[in-house]
Design an enzyme around this catalytic site. Sequence first.
Site, PDB file in Angstrom:
ATOM      1  N   CYS A 113       0.827  -1.207   0.000  1.00  0.00           N
ATOM      2  CA  CYS A 113       0.000   0.000   0.000  1.00  0.00           C
ATOM      3  C   CYS A 113       0.868   1.267   0.000  1.00  0.00           C
ATOM      4  O   CYS A 113       1.418   1.632  -1.024  1.00  0.00           O
ATOM      5  CB  CYS A 113      -0.990  -0.023   1.163  1.00  0.00           C
ATOM      6  SG  CYS A 113      -2.274   1.250   1.043  1.00  0.00           S
ATOM      7  N   HIS A 199      -3.687  -4.902   0.738  1.00  0.00           N
ATOM      8  CA  HIS A 199      -3.161  -5.308   2.042  1.00  0.00           C
ATOM      9  C   HIS A 199      -3.320  -6.815   2.259  1.00  0.00           C
ATOM     10  O   HIS A 199      -4.328  -7.262   2.820  1.00  0.00           O
ATOM     11  CB  HIS A 199      -3.908  -4.581   3.162  1.00  0.00           C
ATOM     12  CG  HIS A 199      -3.595  -3.134   3.294  1.00  0.00           C
ATOM     13  ND1 HIS A 199      -2.561  -2.662   4.066  1.00  0.00           N
ATOM     14  CD2 HIS A 199      -4.186  -2.045   2.753  1.00  0.00           C
ATOM     15  CE1 HIS A 199      -2.521  -1.336   4.008  1.00  0.00           C
ATOM     16  NE2 HIS A 199      -3.498  -0.932   3.209  1.00  0.00           N
ATOM     17  N   GLU A 201      -1.928  -8.462   4.435  1.00  0.00           N
ATOM     18  CA  GLU A 201      -1.829  -8.682   5.889  1.00  0.00           C
ATOM     19  C   GLU A 201      -3.113  -8.357   6.631  1.00  0.00           C
ATOM     20  O   GLU A 201      -3.287  -8.747   7.797  1.00  0.00           O
ATOM     21  CB  GLU A 201      -0.674  -7.847   6.465  1.00  0.00           C
ATOM     22  CG  GLU A 201      -0.984  -6.391   6.762  1.00  0.00           C
ATOM     23  CD  GLU A 201      -1.044  -5.477   5.547  1.00  0.00           C
ATOM     24  OE1 GLU A 201      -1.140  -4.247   5.747  1.00  0.00           O
ATOM     25  OE2 GLU A 201      -1.021  -5.977   4.393  1.00  0.00           O
TER      26      GLU A 201
END
Length: 254
Positions: A113, A199, A201
């Site tokens: 990002c 993202h 994660e």
Amino acid sequence: MRPPLRIAVLECDSPPTNANAEYGGYHGVFSYLLKNCAKSLGQPDKLDPESGLDISRWDVVFAQDYPKLEDVDALLLTGSKYNSFDNDPWILKLVEYTKQAIENQRVKILGICYGHQIIGRALGCKVGRSDAGWEVAVCDVDLTDQGKELFGKDKLRIQQMHRDIVFDYPSNVVPLGSSPRCAVQGMYRPGHFITVQGHPEFREDIVSEVVKLRMQTGVFSKEQGEEALSRAGKEHDGTAIGTVMLKFLLGEIE
């Protein structure tokens, strides 16, 4: 047994309050992801999920602390609420450090990002606000032929949380994918870096907390926020993306 893979997480921000307490900063969020990805690799002789990862934490915003490149194998630039196009001293320092890391012939880089945008800026590309507005929660990314080959999928589903973008691909970079709101969803330079605008994660709890906070502050309208919350828990390819990134760091992917 190979020595641990030394990954320096350059924390460009902190998660919201509950996620910060739950995971211990973005270092903790990415440690959770990468350990799960190491398990999914199923190659403990090459990368043991418990002992094979040496993940260090670096505060590049307030402490402006960075590892020496000779002391790490890889850098991971996290997401952030800050603007990648601003000229605050810490951001300029991050861009300059990133330039040096890209030129290094040994260290590999992962950009997530904001980190993706910083890498784009370090390579001379324009970064800034998208006229298309926010891209939030689980969204589809259309992959290029090279992206399909890299990720082994025809399309990616990934959590998103951004309205800033890299406007164009730098030279000597492989385009990985696009979406209706963002033409540059990922960049790849073999042997040097992989980036994604999304993202991998992020989990449902993190995305939901961010969306609700932004609804409370008026960044997202009620309608916009509720629509995003309806997609925050959808299945996505975060672990698959992280696993490809680990293979890249291990040299299994050039």
